[in-house]
Design a protein around this motif. Structure first.
Motif, PDB file in Angstrom:
ATOM      1  N   MET A   1       4.896   5.326   1.619  1.00 19.02           N
ATOM      2  CA  MET A   1       5.444   6.525   0.972  1.00 19.02           C
ATOM      3  C   MET A   1       4.791   7.784   1.528  1.00 19.02           C
ATOM      4  N   ALA A   2       5.487   8.898   1.393  1.00 23.79           N
ATOM      5  CA  ALA A   2       5.018  10.140   1.997  1.00 23.79           C
ATOM      6  C   ALA A   2       3.804  10.684   1.267  1.00 23.79           C
ATOM      7  N   ASN A   3       3.694  10.375  -0.005  1.00 20.46           N
ATOM      8  CA  ASN A   3       2.614  10.990  -0.770  1.00 20.46           C
ATOM      9  C   ASN A   3       1.357  10.126  -0.804  1.00 20.46           C
ATOM     10  N   ASP A   4       1.260   9.169   0.170  1.00 18.58           N
ATOM     11  CA  ASP A   4       0.066   8.331   0.214  1.00 18.58           C
ATOM     12  C   ASP A   4      -1.200   9.162   0.424  1.00 18.58           C
TER      13      ASP A   4
ATOM     14  N   ARG B   1      -2.707   2.789  -0.359  1.00 17.67           N
ATOM     15  CA  ARG B   1      -2.213   1.416  -0.328  1.00 17.67           C
ATOM     16  C   ARG B   1      -2.063   0.969   1.124  1.00 17.67           C
ATOM     17  N   PRO B   2      -2.331  -0.291   1.440  1.00 18.99           N
ATOM     18  CA  PRO B   2      -2.115  -0.762   2.812  1.00 18.99           C
ATOM     19  C   PRO B   2      -0.625  -0.751   3.134  1.00 18.99           C
ATOM     20  N   LEU B   3      -0.296  -0.370   4.381  1.00 20.67           N
ATOM     21  CA  LEU B   3       1.099  -0.316   4.788  1.00 20.67           C
ATOM     22  C   LEU B   3       1.373  -1.383   5.832  1.00 20.67           C
ATOM     23  N   SER B   4       2.591  -1.905   5.851  1.00 26.57           N
ATOM     24  CA  SER B   4       2.999  -2.785   6.936  1.00 26.57           C
ATOM     25  C   SER B   4       3.131  -1.941   8.189  1.00 26.57           C
ATOM     26  N   PRO B   5       2.819  -2.508   9.375  1.00 25.83           N
ATOM     27  CA  PRO B   5       2.993  -1.708  10.587  1.00 25.83           C
ATOM     28  C   PRO B   5       4.469  -1.362  10.795  1.00 25.83           C
ATOM     29  N   HIS B   6       4.731  -0.106  11.148  1.00 28.88           N
ATOM     30  CA  HIS B   6       6.091   0.307  11.483  1.00 28.88           C
ATOM     31  C   HIS B   6       6.353  -0.156  12.901  1.00 28.88           C
TER      32      HIS B   6
END
Lengths: 140, 131
Positions: free
Chosen positions: A1-4, A15-20
């Motif tokens: 999300m943009a507000n991370d 929060r951990p993100l999946s690789p784009h």
């Protein structure tokens, strides 16, 4: 999300993100993992080439001649070369997986080294097999 | 765990047989056993194919029909198709989430592995016994 980042700035852990996948350069360990899967699927399809070859050999001279002609054609050679490269990659990386299953080589440094070793093995074994095959062919 | 108080069954008893595939480690183990079998079988097969490059049909048939080649080829066929369908099953289960499509694909893969493996094995036997 943009507000991370905003949330992170607000004191919360991001929060951990999946690789784009379109912008993230996969580490060699991730590449070797997905390549194992891709070569596995490709080899499953490529095994039909083996089935064709056996059926033709059982069927007689006419069928064997046409399968041999296909394998000897440019597209047949490309398919066979791809099959051999996929086979040696999947074989080498499969052995790497068996070492992991036994609990060895799981740290990142070793896993990266073994990924490069598998690629080197796949390329080397494929080239060796083709060089010897052409030597055999030339000797006939 | 909280509802354990209302049941006499142990946590292990309730968990047993409830893995995602309902077959414990059998799938994983079969994939490893076939993988280990395929290492020597494939190295032998590739070396043989390389030495047969451009060979005429009678030479290929004689090679397939020899007892050692025939038995090793049959072993290779069984191991390859078993290993392939186990691997393709995992790929399908990972990526296909529509239950109906998944079931059809799994059955198609298992059926195709059985049929193509059968055709390959029959061809070896035909050359070995009918030659």
């Amino acid at each position: 999300m943009a507000n991370d980042q905003t949330r992170a700035a607000g004191g919360k852990r991001p929060r951990p993100l999946s690789p784009h996948l379109q912008v993230y350069r996969l580490p060699v360990t991730a590449l070797s993992s997905i390549t194992h899967r891709a070569t596995g699927v490709a080899l499953s399809v490529g095994t039909l080439l083996l089935v064709c070859w056996l059926v033709a050999a059982a069927n007689g001279p006419a069928a064997f001649a046409s399968v041999s002609a296909f394998i000897g054609s440019p597209i047949g050679m490309v398919l066979l070369f791809g099959w051999s490269l996929a086979l040696f990659y999947h074989l080498g990386n499969g052995i790497r997986h068996l070492f992991w299953d036994a609990g060895h080589g799981f740290d990142i440094a070793t896993a990266e080294k073994s990924a490069y070793a598998v690629i080197a093995f796949a390329v080397g074994a494929t080239l060796l097999a083709w060089i010897v095959a052409f030597a055999v062919l030339g000797g006939r | 765990m909280s509802d354990n108080t209302s049941s006499l069954r142990s946590p292990l008893g309730r968990a047993r047989g409830l893995g995602s595939a309902k077959d414990g480690t059998h799938h994983w183990w079969a994939q490893r056993v076939t993988a280990i079998a395929l290492i020597p079988l494939l190295l032998w097969f590739v070396a043989s194919i390389v030495s047969l490059a451009g060979a005429p049909l009678p030479a290929v048939q004689a090679w397939i029909a020899s007892p050692i080649s025939a038995v090793l080829l049959l072993s290779l066929i069984v191991a390859v198709f078993h290993h392939a369908q186990l691997g393709l099953q995992v790929v399908i289960e990972d990526y296909v989430h529509a239950e109906g499509v998944k079931l059809v694909l799994l059955l198609a893969v298992k059926g195709a592995a059985w049929l193509f493996g059968g055709i390959a094995a029959f061809s070896v036997l035909k050359i070995a016994f009918g030659g």
